[in-house]
Structures are given as C-alpha cells and as structure tokens.
Design a protein around this motif. Structure first.
Motif, PDB file in Angstrom:
ATOM      1  N   THR A 166       0.831  -1.200   0.000  1.00 54.23           N
ATOM      2  CA  THR A 166       0.000   0.000   0.000  1.00 54.23           C
ATOM      3  C   THR A 166       0.865   1.249   0.000  1.00 54.23           C
ATOM      4  OG1 THR A 166      -1.650  -1.206   1.299  1.00 54.23           O
ATOM      5  CG2 THR A 166      -1.896   1.186   1.181  1.00 54.23           C
ATOM      6  N   VAL A 167       0.460   2.223  -0.796  1.00 53.90           N
ATOM      7  CA  VAL A 167       1.134   3.524  -0.848  1.00 53.90           C
ATOM      8  C   VAL A 167       0.100   4.606  -0.589  1.00 53.90           C
ATOM      9  CG1 VAL A 167       2.366   5.183  -2.297  1.00 53.90           C
ATOM     10  CG2 VAL A 167       2.896   2.747  -2.471  1.00 53.90           C
ATOM     11  N   ALA A 168       0.397   5.521   0.301  1.00 51.05           N
ATOM     12  CA  ALA A 168      -0.460   6.682   0.550  1.00 51.05           C
ATOM     13  C   ALA A 168       0.158   7.887  -0.151  1.00 51.05           C
ATOM     14  CB  ALA A 168      -0.580   6.942   2.046  1.00 51.05           C
ATOM     15  N   ILE A 169      -0.666   8.660  -0.852  1.00 54.31           N
ATOM     16  CA  ILE A 169      -0.166   9.834  -1.561  1.00 54.31           C
ATOM     17  C   ILE A 169      -0.993  11.053  -1.178  1.00 54.31           C
ATOM     18  CG2 ILE A 169      -1.560   9.216  -3.588  1.00 54.31           C
ATOM     19  CD1 ILE A 169       0.555  10.662  -5.308  1.00 54.31           C
ATOM     20  N   ASP A 170      -0.323  12.141  -0.901  1.00 50.42           N
ATOM     21  CA  ASP A 170      -0.981  13.377  -0.476  1.00 50.42           C
ATOM     22  C   ASP A 170      -1.227  14.265  -1.690  1.00 50.42           C
ATOM     23  OD1 ASP A 170      -1.910  15.602   0.813  1.00 50.42           O
ATOM     24  OD2 ASP A 170      -0.435  15.521   2.427  1.00 50.42           O
ATOM     25  N   LEU A 171      -2.482  14.310  -2.136  1.00 47.78           N
ATOM     26  CA  LEU A 171      -2.845  15.165  -3.256  1.00 47.78           C
ATOM     27  C   LEU A 171      -3.689  16.357  -2.804  1.00 47.78           C
ATOM     28  CD1 LEU A 171      -3.519  12.664  -6.178  1.00 47.78           C
ATOM     29  CD2 LEU A 171      -1.528  14.099  -5.750  1.00 47.78           C
ATOM     30  N   ASP A 172      -3.581  16.675  -1.522  1.00 53.16           N
ATOM     31  CA  ASP A 172      -4.113  17.951  -1.045  1.00 53.16           C
ATOM     32  C   ASP A 172      -3.022  18.974  -1.332  1.00 53.16           C
ATOM     33  OD1 ASP A 172      -5.172  20.122   0.201  1.00 53.16           O
ATOM     34  OD2 ASP A 172      -5.474  19.171   2.149  1.00 53.16           O
ATOM     35  N   LEU A 173      -2.931  19.386  -2.584  1.00 52.17           N
ATOM     36  CA  LEU A 173      -1.767  20.144  -3.047  1.00 52.17           C
ATOM     37  C   LEU A 173      -1.673  21.530  -2.431  1.00 52.17           C
ATOM     38  CD1 LEU A 173      -1.895  19.096  -6.812  1.00 52.17           C
ATOM     39  CD2 LEU A 173      -0.525  18.109  -4.969  1.00 52.17           C
ATOM     40  N   GLY A 174      -2.756  22.009  -1.828  1.00 56.64           N
ATOM     41  CA  GLY A 174      -2.706  23.319  -1.189  1.00 56.64           C
ATOM     42  C   GLY A 174      -2.526  23.244   0.315  1.00 56.64           C
ATOM     43  N   GLY A 175      -2.590  22.046   0.894  1.00 53.14           N
ATOM     44  CA  GLY A 175      -2.471  21.920   2.350  1.00 53.14           C
ATOM     45  C   GLY A 175      -2.005  20.534   2.748  1.00 53.14           C
ATOM     46  N   ALA A 176      -0.883  20.107   2.200  1.00 50.72           N
ATOM     47  CA  ALA A 176      -0.385  18.744   2.420  1.00 50.72           C
ATOM     48  C   ALA A 176      -0.008  18.513   3.882  1.00 50.72           C
ATOM     49  CB  ALA A 176       0.832  18.498   1.527  1.00 50.72           C
ATOM     50  N   ASN A 177      -0.582  17.458   4.488  1.00 48.68           N
ATOM     51  CA  ASN A 177      -0.218  17.113   5.865  1.00 48.68           C
ATOM     52  C   ASN A 177      -0.344  15.618   6.148  1.00 48.68           C
ATOM     53  OD1 ASN A 177      -2.969  16.730   5.936  1.00 48.68           O
ATOM     54  ND2 ASN A 177      -3.375  18.182   7.580  1.00 48.68           N
ATOM     55  N   LEU A 178      -0.578  14.815   5.112  1.00 46.57           N
ATOM     56  CA  LEU A 178      -0.762  13.375   5.318  1.00 46.57           C
ATOM     57  C   LEU A 178       0.450  12.747   5.985  1.00 46.57           C
ATOM     58  CD1 LEU A 178      -2.483  10.833   4.842  1.00 46.57           C
ATOM     59  CD2 LEU A 178      -1.415  10.632   2.595  1.00 46.57           C
ATOM     60  N   HIS A 179       1.649  13.244   5.667  1.00 48.05           N
ATOM     61  CA  HIS A 179       2.873  12.657   6.228  1.00 48.05           C
ATOM     62  C   HIS A 179       2.872  12.719   7.760  1.00 48.05           C
ATOM     63  CE1 HIS A 179       3.590  16.938   5.548  1.00 48.05           C
ATOM     64  NE2 HIS A 179       4.497  16.909   6.502  1.00 48.05           N
ATOM     65  N   LEU A 180       2.281  13.753   8.325  1.00 52.68           N
ATOM     66  CA  LEU A 180       2.250  13.882   9.780  1.00 52.68           C
ATOM     67  C   LEU A 180       1.415  12.769  10.414  1.00 52.68           C
ATOM     68  CD1 LEU A 180       1.754  17.744  10.077  1.00 52.68           C
ATOM     69  CD2 LEU A 180       3.871  16.459  10.369  1.00 52.68           C
ATOM     70  N   TYR A 181       0.313  12.421   9.785  1.00 54.81           N
ATOM     71  CA  TYR A 181      -0.542  11.369  10.326  1.00 54.81           C
ATOM     72  C   TYR A 181       0.075   9.982  10.149  1.00 54.81           C
ATOM     73  CZ  TYR A 181      -3.947  15.110  10.597  1.00 54.81           C
ATOM     74  OH  TYR A 181      -4.582  16.295  10.899  1.00 54.81           O
ATOM     75  N   LEU A 182       1.136   9.905   9.354  1.00 51.15           N
ATOM     76  CA  LEU A 182       1.885   8.651   9.228  1.00 51.15           C
ATOM     77  C   LEU A 182       3.214   8.738   9.975  1.00 51.15           C
ATOM     78  CD1 LEU A 182       1.104   7.767   5.511  1.00 51.15           C
ATOM     79  CD2 LEU A 182       0.486   6.419   7.531  1.00 51.15           C
ATOM     80  N   GLY A 183       3.332   9.720  10.856  1.00 51.65           N
ATOM     81  CA  GLY A 183       4.491   9.801  11.745  1.00 51.65           C
ATOM     82  C   GLY A 183       5.736  10.414  11.156  1.00 51.65           C
ATOM     83  N   GLU A 184       5.612  11.089   9.999  1.00 49.88           N
ATOM     84  CA  GLU A 184       6.783  11.663   9.348  1.00 49.88           C
ATOM     85  C   GLU A 184       6.760  13.191   9.441  1.00 49.88           C
ATOM     86  OE1 GLU A 184       9.128   9.728   8.359  1.00 49.88           O
ATOM     87  OE2 GLU A 184       7.947   7.909   8.681  1.00 49.88           O
ATOM     88  N   THR A 185       7.795  13.768  10.036  1.00 51.12           N
ATOM     89  CA  THR A 185       7.874  15.231  10.137  1.00 51.12           C
ATOM     90  C   THR A 185       8.837  15.825   9.123  1.00 51.12           C
ATOM     91  OG1 THR A 185       9.582  15.013  11.843  1.00 51.12           O
ATOM     92  CG2 THR A 185       7.300  15.247  12.594  1.00 51.12           C
ATOM     93  N   PHE A 186       9.506  14.986   8.376  1.00 51.82           N
ATOM     94  CA  PHE A 186      10.459  15.473   7.365  1.00 51.82           C
ATOM     95  C   PHE A 186      10.325  14.657   6.094  1.00 51.82           C
ATOM     96  CE2 PHE A 186      14.536  15.031   5.190  1.00 51.82           C
ATOM     97  CZ  PHE A 186      14.809  16.361   4.910  1.00 51.82           C
ATOM     98  N   LEU A 187      10.233  15.348   4.970  1.00 57.24           N
ATOM     99  CA  LEU A 187      10.174  14.696   3.669  1.00 57.24           C
ATOM    100  C   LEU A 187      11.388  15.116   2.852  1.00 57.24           C
ATOM    101  CD1 LEU A 187       6.407  15.241   2.745  1.00 57.24           C
ATOM    102  CD2 LEU A 187       7.468  13.139   3.587  1.00 57.24           C
ATOM    103  N   LYS A 188      12.208  14.157   2.503  1.00 62.53           N
ATOM    104  CA  LYS A 188      13.378  14.478   1.688  1.00 62.53           C
ATOM    105  C   LYS A 188      12.948  14.886   0.288  1.00 62.53           C
ATOM    106  CE  LYS A 188      17.853  12.609   0.229  1.00 62.53           C
ATOM    107  NZ  LYS A 188      18.753  11.428   0.248  1.00 62.53           N
ATOM    108  N   HIS A 189      11.907  14.236  -0.228  1.00 63.67           N
ATOM    109  CA  HIS A 189      11.384  14.559  -1.553  1.00 63.67           C
ATOM    110  C   HIS A 189       9.871  14.653  -1.485  1.00 63.67           C
ATOM    111  CE1 HIS A 189      15.334  13.863  -3.231  1.00 63.67           C
ATOM    112  NE2 HIS A 189      15.348  12.621  -2.782  1.00 63.67           N
TER     113      HIS A 189
END
Length: 431
Positions: free
Chosen positions: A163-186
């Motif tokens: 499974t892959v989750a992708i954040d397409l809330d292009l004006g307010g991306a925050n999905l990574h936070l709900y998956l425990g990630e505070t830093f995105l390299k890319h």
C-alpha cells in the motif's frame, strides 16, 4: 560561512528565509551575520528550535495550537536542511540520528529508524496487476479525511497488501504527519519539476507499514496543477508496483480534486455527523458527476476516441442551470429518443459513478439514517446516480490524541472503536 552576495536572487531569498526561521528575522538583514555563520552555529540553533517546537512537547495543548507547532517544526527541519547544504553536506540519516531531547516521551513503537525508499524496500515482489486507486474526498476540510486515509493505509498494509499513501491535497499537504513523518526528503514538486523523473523515487517507507508520497503546500500556486502534469501523474500512479494507492484529497471542489477523485477505482466521500453537513456532501457528489459528464470525451476518458458533438451539446444544456434539460433523467430519455446510438456511452458514464459515503465523528448512530437518506434521495432525483452508504466512524478523543502524537490509531490502538469501525468498512470493500 555563507557568501550570500554570490548567490542568485532566488537562493539568497531562500537562505534569508531559512535563517529567519532558525535565528531571527532581524539578524538576516546584517551582512556580517552570514560571514560569521558556521555549521556549528546552525546546529546549535536547530537543536534549540526543535526543543521549543517539537510535536511531542506539551501534548495536552489544544488541537489548533498543536497543529501550529507541527507546521513550525516542519519548517525548521526544512530550513536546517537547506542551510546545511551550503555549509556542509548533511544527509537525512545524519539529521535524524542526532539525539532527540524528547525521545523518551515518544509513544511506544514510534522510534525513528533508518528507512530505505519505498521502491528499494518493496522491490523484492513484483505485482503484475495494475494498482487499485482509492480516493478520499469531501467538500470541506477538517472532517477527518487525512486521518482516515492514513489509518486505512496502515490497516491494508497490516493485511499484507502493498500500500502507498499519496498526499494530493496540493494546497495543504499534511498526510505525512498522520503517518508519523515530520520530514520529507522529496515530495511531488520534485516529480513535477522533473528533478526526480520517476514517481517511485520520491516514495519513502513509513515506520507504520505503507509507503508514502508526500505533497508540498509551501510553494505558491502548488494547488494549480497544469492538466498535462495531472495526466502524467495519473498514468504514473497506475504503474506503481503496489496493490493499493490511498489518495488523500483536499477539502474543496476544484477541477484538480474532482479529476483525481474520478480516476479512482474506489471513491470515498467523507462528511461529518452534523445534520447540516449533508449539503456539503451532496455538493461534492453533484459537482463530481457534473465534472464526469463534462469530461465524457476527455483525454482521460475511456470514450475519448468516440467523441460526439451532438451528445456534448445535450450535456452542456443539462449542466447549465438555466438550460432546458432540468435533470439527468430527462437527459437520458432525450438521448434515448433522439440519439439512441449514444445512449450506451451516457448510461455507462452515469452508472459507473457509484462512490461510498462515510459519516465521521458520529455520537449517536440512529441520527445518521435520515441524514444519509436525504443525500441519496436528492442525488438520485437530480443526477440519476446512487451513492453507497458504507458505514460510520465514531467520535473519539483517542483519535485526535493519536493524531497529535503523530501515531496512527490503527497502530497504537487496533482494538479501539474507531479502528474496529475502519476495519469493518475496509472489509466490505477490499478484503
């Protein structure tokens, strides 16, 4: 030392913005500040700022305050990465291997590990069938779409589904936070800018199971995606080596949101349990089917090669509020009488729109029945389409608490009422 006078205007502005985040806005206007700026000073300020804004600090604070803290923390991380790229190359691994002053307060199981990109971690098993796309949409923000998307991705991953989750809330991306990630390299902007040509190369493996393709809302105009880029992304998503792609959409009804929603194999519309909110859900669904009909012969449509101007004209008359054709039922009857050769295309387009409705934050289950019945009735009368009511999610304090901890509740409390309700919904659709 950073020789800011040798940078171009764009780089200079980025350096000043990063320094304002790590130090202070006042110091960024002093040339001597940059001459004395060393890697050690950047590190010291970074450690000080992360102590101040770390998401694990003051866990009992209001949700709005906690969200501001998280957003600030992310910006500090990005500023640190950018400045260290000038002073001395620092890898993502090095950044997160530093001791976190709040590490002992992290929830069990949320320790940060060194994780390979998703494509590397998951390449051992090739999936031959196309990935199934699952879109989570709704007409307004703040109704729990991202929390649901993150926890659904975690659950499917726990069931041995890639499974892959992708954040397409292009004006307010925050999905990574709900998956425990505070830093995105890319993030997706690297893909759109072609600095990273392959979509799978911007994926990362989260510690809770699913892969993640993060969005970036920090760039002005990020939500205004060109149609060609949108088609390219749609095509690339279908080619990913995975079972399911969970798409978290923004809370609005723009063409971008609708097009990504309509491309999905499984479409979920979320609304809250407030009685008046059925209007938001109805609005989203009506605009979605309107968009689907208006693009009946579009480049992304299976009927692209069968374009028919006569049918297009009738559809325009139906979608026009002041037009002569007042409902989709009337449109179907008119096509049946005047353009029978186009009837099959029209009926397939309308009947293929069958999204699922989820009502979130429900306190009392019986209140939902009338609420859902009104949506189903009005939608059928106006658009000749049906929506499948798939279930409810309970109002629960532990869901919000889990979100503030940056730990999906499905991972933290798999037997909670919310987790059980999500599992029941998923079992009806996927498993």
């Amino acid at each position: 030392m950073i020789q800011i006078e040798k940078l171009n205007a764009q780089e200079s502005q980025k350096v000043q913005t990063a320094c304002a985040l790590l130090f202070s806005a006042k110091t960024t206007h002093e040339p001597s500040f940059y001459q004395d700026l060393t890697l050690e000073k950047i590190k010291l300020s970074y450690r000080s700022k992360t102590k101040l804004y770390h998401p694990d600090k003051n866990l009992g604070e209001p949700e709005a305050v906690a969200r501001v803290r998280i957003e600030r923390f992310i910006k500090i991380q990005e500023a640190y990465q950018y400045l260290t790229s000038f002073a001395k190359p620092v890898t993502t691994k090095q950044v997160f291997e530093r001791r976190d002053p709040f590490q002992e307060r992290r929830p069990p199981g949320s320790e940060r590990r060194n994780r390979a990109p998703y494509s590397e971690a998951s390449s051992s098993e090739k999936i031959s069938r196309p990935a199934k796309i699952v879109a989570i949409g709704g007409a307004k923000g703040g109704i729990g779409k991202s929390i649901f998307a993150a926890n659904l991705a975690v659950y499917l991953s726990s069931q041995k589904k890639k499974t892959v989750a992708i954040d397409l809330d292009l004006g307010g991306a925050n999905l990574h936070l709900y998956l425990g990630e505070t830093f995105l390299k890319h993030n997706l902007n690297d893909y759109f800018d072609r600095s990273i040509p392959n979509l799978e190369d911007i994926m990362m493996q989260t510690k809770f199971g699913p892969g993640l393709i993060g969005g970036d809302s920090g760039r002005l105009g990020a939500a205004n995606l060109h149609f060609a880029k949108k088609l390219k992304l749609m095509s690339s998503l279908r080619k990913l080596n995975t079972d399911y792609i969970i798409v978290d959409l923004g809370g609005d009804t723009t063409h971008n949101i609708m097009d990504f929603f309509l491309m999905a194999d499984y479409q979920f519309v979320m609304t809250s349990s407030e009685p008046a909110s059925y209007l938001d859900a109805y609005t989203f669904l009506k605009i979605a089917i309107f968009r689907k009909l208006s693009r009946i012969f579009g480049a992304e449509s299976p009927f692209h090669s069968k374009k028919n101007p006569e049918l297009e004209e009738l559809i325009k008359m139906t979608l026009n509020p002041s037009g002569e054709i007042k409902s989709f039922h009337s449109l179907i009857e008119l096509v049946k009488d005047t353009q029978p050769h186009n009837l099959d295309i029209l009926q397939q387009t309308i009947s293929s729109f069958a999204p699922y409705l989820i009502v979130n934050r429900v306190s009392y289950e019986p209140d939902v029945n009338d609420f859902v019945a009104r949506i189903q009735s009005v939608l059928w009368k106006t658009t000749a389409t049906r929506i499948n009511f798939i279930g409810t999610l309970p109002r629960a304090d532990d869901v919000e608490s889990s979100a503030r901890l940056l730990v999906p509740i499905m991972s933290q409390k798999a037997s909670s009422p919310f987790s059980k309700a999500l599992k029941q919904i998923a079992s009806k659709v996927f498993l």
